[in-house]
Write a protein that holds these residues in place. Structure first.
Motif, PDB file in Angstrom:
ATOM      1  N   TRP A  70       0.861  -1.190   0.000  1.00 32.40           N
ATOM      2  CA  TRP A  70       0.000   0.000   0.000  1.00 32.40           C
ATOM      3  C   TRP A  70       0.887   1.227   0.000  1.00 32.40           C
ATOM      4  N   SER A  73      -0.635   7.031  -4.147  1.00 31.61           N
ATOM      5  CA  SER A  73      -0.699   7.014  -5.610  1.00 31.61           C
ATOM      6  C   SER A  73      -0.614   8.447  -6.135  1.00 31.61           C
ATOM      7  N   GLN A  78      -4.078   6.475  -0.897  1.00 35.64           N
ATOM      8  CA  GLN A  78      -3.360   5.198  -0.786  1.00 35.64           C
ATOM      9  C   GLN A  78      -3.973   4.184  -1.744  1.00 35.64           C
ATOM     10  N   ALA A  79      -3.119   3.399  -2.391  1.00 38.28           N
ATOM     11  CA  ALA A  79      -3.628   2.326  -3.247  1.00 38.28           C
ATOM     12  C   ALA A  79      -2.726   1.108  -3.093  1.00 38.28           C
ATOM     13  N   LYS A  80      -3.280  -0.054  -3.463  1.00 37.93           N
ATOM     14  CA  LYS A  80      -2.505  -1.294  -3.343  1.00 37.93           C
ATOM     15  C   LYS A  80      -1.777  -1.518  -4.661  1.00 37.93           C
TER      16      LYS A  80
ATOM     17  N   ASP B  23     -11.343   1.687  -3.663  1.00 34.45           N
ATOM     18  CA  ASP B  23     -10.388   2.519  -4.393  1.00 34.45           C
ATOM     19  C   ASP B  23     -10.613   2.383  -5.902  1.00 34.45           C
ATOM     20  N   ARG B  27     -11.754   5.430  -8.380  1.00 33.21           N
ATOM     21  CA  ARG B  27     -10.948   5.844  -9.537  1.00 33.21           C
ATOM     22  C   ARG B  27     -11.779   5.802 -10.821  1.00 33.21           C
TER      23      ARG B  27
END
Lengths: 118, 883
Positions: A70, A73, A78-80, B23, B27
């Motif tokens: 994580w 971005s 936050q992104a995985k 997420d 997006r």
């Protein structure tokens, strides 16, 4: 340019994992970016259902071909992010090679003329 | 990440999964909004493109590989809720399985510790037993060669020692051991030292007479006092010095026996004075065990022993043997067997009864399984609607079946836990009952082996009773999900449940027949004509050899004791004898009758005084009783029993005939009386020819100054006389050692095995009967519920109550009858295997089978009648309205 909906093809069985490995092999990506990239690269010809993307990612992660982290971005959220492991890279090379062999063989058969088949 | 880590991190993984998918959607929405799509429309499209957040999550969870466990735990919770909602079903199912599993575990732990478990010694697998019992001269020959034959060898023999200095005995379990016993077995002392080779020397070792206590005796008798080493302990009046205490857990080399005090073999002449245990070549009393050298095989040991067999045998030839017997002695080959689990008399005595009861317990478990399976099937029918709904909502058939299997595993697991508790309690109770004297020492720990067994049995039972209902549920038809639940009952499970009834009834009948056979055996033995009255008799054993009283002093002393005991208030009569009936001791003599031309025959011998026959109430049929005038110097006479007279004299008058024994103990005797037959040695034996010899004449040549005084009480229980008798004997000679026990107790002790088998099989038979009744009640109730509509219609069309009852019963009883027939056939066949445990009846005894069948039939009829009667009370109007 995206192909019309009825011209889209389903992915052949088992190729999704290979495509994912290939896309991630170009650099760490998060899930949405992988989906977009697959769409772009295939120019909309191949239909990658987003629903099967995540189970595939998790499967590859559990098999140790991918690792995830994580982090922030480009949007600040936050992104995985998924990245290839060494095993993942080896696997990618092996599968790419075998896919090429298969494609060549199939291509040869399909190009065969009646004379050659005799 | 390994799958158990993934299982442990389940919470974090779930949060991350949610965050990742959220997420993704955010997006996608942002991209769509940027392309000019409205916010809510963008959200809708993004969700659509992903294909349902929950479905994706499910698919991702599947990829974790921990799915089955998560499902299992949720199934388990669901099953638990289901059981709580149906407490009656849960109680019956869990309890019946607990009894079945508990019985199996209890018996397994006994069989395991008796038959399989290794002795707590160093490398027990290298121990080998020299089959048979051996004289000390032979042991000394082997001992002197032990290092060429083995990695050391040991010998031992159990014995009773008396702690008292006269009067009523205080017995302890003694053990004679060879000098290297502890060293070769690898058993160190927990305190002080063990017995060493220098202790085991004739006329006492370097430190005099020494003794080693067992850990249990040290704690019991000395309160675990560490200062016990160096103290004196009197055994059979000889002073021994305590040199050490054996480690806890080591109770001796014989399974089921535990020693209190171990002394060197060389102390034998001091402890058992009249017997020459060390040099007698005819006295077979020692067990011999060797330790294999590393790499030496069993055959290798045998070969090594046989190579030295000739010199060993030749050096130890027993006296007083015919040439033929001596040749046999020299020829008989040494034979060794593995001895890792120790040796045991109990093992041989209880092998067949234990395995019989184990088989019975297993059958009970099968009945319990059939029962629970049937209850599950009936429940499954009620839950058809639920199963269909699940299938319709997308559950796989395997998933539905798994849910039911999980329930079965929960039931079996609960049953196993409760069963383990039953087993703990039951096995100890059983062991207490095995041994009449309370000396049986079986260690019954709940170890890995027992837990593994219980677990395996639980899984097996879950599969046995869970598979059928699970398959049935998995085969449910999703089509009917939306139809009315009660209508949808599958017909197929009725067939299965009827088949289960047949099996259950058949097995229950086998168990009932077994119970019947063993109970009738016990009744036949206890009710058999003994030839004497067993109630009201106190038997006092008099031992004089420990105090050095010689035989020629002992006979008049015993007679004085008898004379004074007869005078005691409450004593009707008293008589002396060498052995008493059913005591475990016997005396058999070979004899011939001059002039009859018959060869040598055998008969039991009773050496008795005047009054003995009247104590036992054995009637005199002809001639005279033994009199005081039949003393040591008078003409030798004998009484014979009816069997003797019939067998050897036929129609001839036996009075005045002469009997000549071939042994050295008795002179030729004239028959002066005939008495009624009486049981001599074993309650299972037919009356055997028996000779009664006057005490004074018979005791002349015996080796040990010991005898039994049998006392008949005038009224009331004979044990009340004990203290008065002990006091009276102490007044005459305080040195004599006494052991008192009633004749009834003595006979009971001989019936421990029969009583135990009868008690257990009776218990299991009753259990099976109860389970069969519960099963049949459940199945019939279920059938009535299922056919409610049909019964209502029939009643509306004019069927009366008795007719409805007949209709319901008719179907069920057909299957019961089938089960009874099958069970009868199996019982008739299987009972052959327990022939040796029966007495007074044939294995396939038709009366027992018929009785058991009628009982089973009556009980199951009653169990089925209750729901049938309920069926007859159905209100047709109501039923018709409902449909």
């Amino acid at each position: 340019m995206a192909a019309p909906d009825d011209a889209r093809m389903d992915l052949p069985q088992g190729t999704l994992d290979l495509l994912i490995l290939k896309v991630i092999g170009l650099g760490p990506l998060h899930g949405y970016a992988i989906a977009q990239r697959l769409e772009q690269i295939s120019r909309g010809v191949v239909d990658v259902p987003q629903g099967s993307l995540y189970p595939a990612l998790h499967r590859l992660e559990n098999r140790g071909l991918l690792e995830a982290e994580w982090k922030d971005s480009e949007t600040g959220r936050q992104a995985k992010f998924y990245r290839l492991t060494r095993r993942g890279r080896t696997q990618l090379e092996a599968e790419t090679a075998s896919w090429k062999r298969l494609a060549d063989a199939v291509g040869l058969i399909l190009r065969a003329t009646p004379e050659e088949a005799r | 990440m390994s799958w158990w880590r993934r299982l442990g991190d389940r919470g974090r993984l779930e949060r991350e999964l949610s965050a990742e998918l959220a997420d993704h959607i955010e997006r996608h929405v942002a991209d769509l909004v940027a392309a000019g799509v409205g916010e809510s429309e963008a959200r809708r499209r993004a969700r659509l493109a992903l294909g349902g957040v929950e479905q994706v999550k499910e698919a991702c969870r599947d990829e974790r590989g921990t799915r089955w466990l998560e499902d299992f735990s949720s199934d388990l919770r669901y099953a638990g809720r289901g059981l709580r909602q149906r407490p009656a079903f849960a109680a019956v199912a869990v309890l019946s399985l607990a009894l079945g599993i508990g019985a199996n575990t209890a018996l397994f732990s006994i069989v395991d510790s008796l038959m399989r478990r290794s002795l707590p010694v160093r490398e027990p697998e290298r121990l080998v037993l020299l089959e048979g019992e051996w004289t000390n001269p032979i042991w000394e020959q082997i001992r002197d060669r032990q290092h060429e034959l083995f990695d050391g060898a040991v010998a031992w023999s159990g014995a009773d020692f008396d702690l008292a200095a006269g009067g009523e005995e205080k017995p302890v379990n003694g053990l004679f051991v060879s000098g290297s016993f502890f060293e070769v077995l690898g058993v160190p002392a927990r305190l002080g030292r063990t017995i060493l080779p220098q202790d085991d020397r004739r006329h006492s070792g370097t430190e005099g007479l020494v003794a080693v206590l067992s850990d249990g005796f040290w704690k019991r008798h000395y309160g675990g006092d560490p200062g016990v080493v160096g103290r004196t302990l009197h055994l059979n009046r000889a002073a021994f010095m305590i040199v050490g205490v054996a480690p806890p857990g080591f109770v001796g080399p014989e399974v089921g026996e535990s020693f209190d005090v171990a002394v060197p073999i060389a102390a034998y002449p001091i402890l058992q004075p009249p017997l020459d245990g060390l040099d007698d070549r005819n006295f077979w009393w020692l067990e011999v065990v060797g330790r294999r050298k590393p790499g030496q095989t069993l055959a290798g040991v045998t070969d090594a022993l046989r190579a030295v067999q000739a010199p060993i045998r030749a050096a130890t030839l027993p006296p007083r043997q015919t040439a033929e017997q001596l040749a046999g002695y020299l020829r008989e080959p040494f034979q060794v067997i593995p001895a890792a689990a120790g040796t045991s008399v109990l093992r041989d005595r209880y092998r067949r009864p234990l395995f019989t009861i184990l088989a019975v317990a297993f059958l009970v478990l099968l009945v319990a399984c059939a029962n629970v399976a049937n209850l599950q099937l009936a429940r499954g029918n009620e839950r058809q609607h639920e199963f269909r709904l699940r299938l319709a909502l997308g559950a796989s058939r395997w998933r539905v079946a798994r849910q039911l299997l999980t329930e079965s595993i929960l039931i079996a697991g609960l049953g196993a836990i409760l069963g383990l508790a039953f087993a703990l309690w039951g096995s100890r109770l059983l062991v207490r009952n095995f041994s009449s004297s309370g000396t049986l020492a079986l260690d019954l720990p709940v170890d890995a082996g027992v837990l593994l067994f219980t677990g395996a049995v639980a899984v097996l039972t879950a599969l046995l009773f869970g598979t059928l209902p699970a398959c049935r549920a998995g085969r449910s038809d999703a089509e009917g999900a939306w139809r009315e639940p009660a209508r949808g009952a599958a017909g197929g499970s009725v067939g299965a449940s009827n088949a289960l009834i047949v099996v259950q009834v058949a097995i229950s009948l086998v168990l009932l027949v077994a119970a019947g056979l063993f109970l009738r055996t016990l009744a036949a033995i206890t009710n058999r004509e003994l030839g004497f009255r067993s109630e009201g008799v106190l038997v006092v054993k008099l031992y004089a050899w420990q105090s050095g009283i010689a035989l020629d002093q002992f006979v008049p002393l015993a007679d004085r004791i008898r004379a004074s005991v007869v005078e005691l208030p409450g004593v009707a009569s008293a008589g002396l004898s060498d052995v008493t009936p059913i005591s475990g001791s016997s005396w058999r003599e070979e004899f011939e009758i001059p002039g009859t031309g018959r060869g040598r025959e055998q008969a039991f011998v009773h050496i008795v005084t005047r009054g003995w026959l009247s104590v036992y109430g054995t009637p005199l049929l002809a001639g005279r009783d033994i009199l005081d005038s039949d003393h040591a110097e008078s003409r030798p006479v004998a009484l014979i029993n009816r069997a003797f007279a019939r067998t050897f004299f036929g129609d001839k008058d036996p009075l005045g005939q002469t009997i000549r024994t071939t042994g050295i103990y008795l002179a030729p005797m004239e028959v002066v009386g005939v008495v009624e037959d009486a049981v001599y040695r074993d309650l299972r034996e037919d009356h055997a020819p028996t000779i009664y010899v006057p005490f004074a004449q018979g005791m002349k040549n015996v080796t040990a100054p010991q005898a039994s005084l049998s006392i008949r009480a005038a009224a009331g229980p004979p044990s009340r006389l004990t203290s008065a008798v002990v006091a009276a004997i102490a007044r005459i000679d305080p040195r004599v050692t006494l052991r008192c026990r009633t004749l009834s107790d003595q006979i009971d002790a001989a019936l421990v095995r029969e009583r135990l088998v009868a008690m257990l099989s009776g218990f299991f038979g009753a259990l099976a009967l109860m389970l069969a009744a519960i099963g049949l009640y459940g199945v019939t109730s279920h059938a009535v519920a299922r056919r409610r509509g049909e019964i209502g219609v029939r009643m509306a069309l004019g069927a009366d109550a008795p007719r409805v009852v007949r209709m319901v019963l008719g179907r069920v009883l057909g299957f019961v009858l089938l089960g009874v027939l099958a069970g009868s056939a199996v019982s008739a066949w299987a009972s052959r295997f327990v022939t040796s445990l029966l007495y007074g009846l044939e294995p396939g005894d038709p009366l027992t089978i018929a009785g058991a069948a009628s009982l089973l039939f009556a009980i199951t009829l009653l169990a089925a009648y209750l729901p049938a009667r309920r069926a007859a009370r159905i209100d047709p109007a109501k039923v018709l309205r409902e449909s």
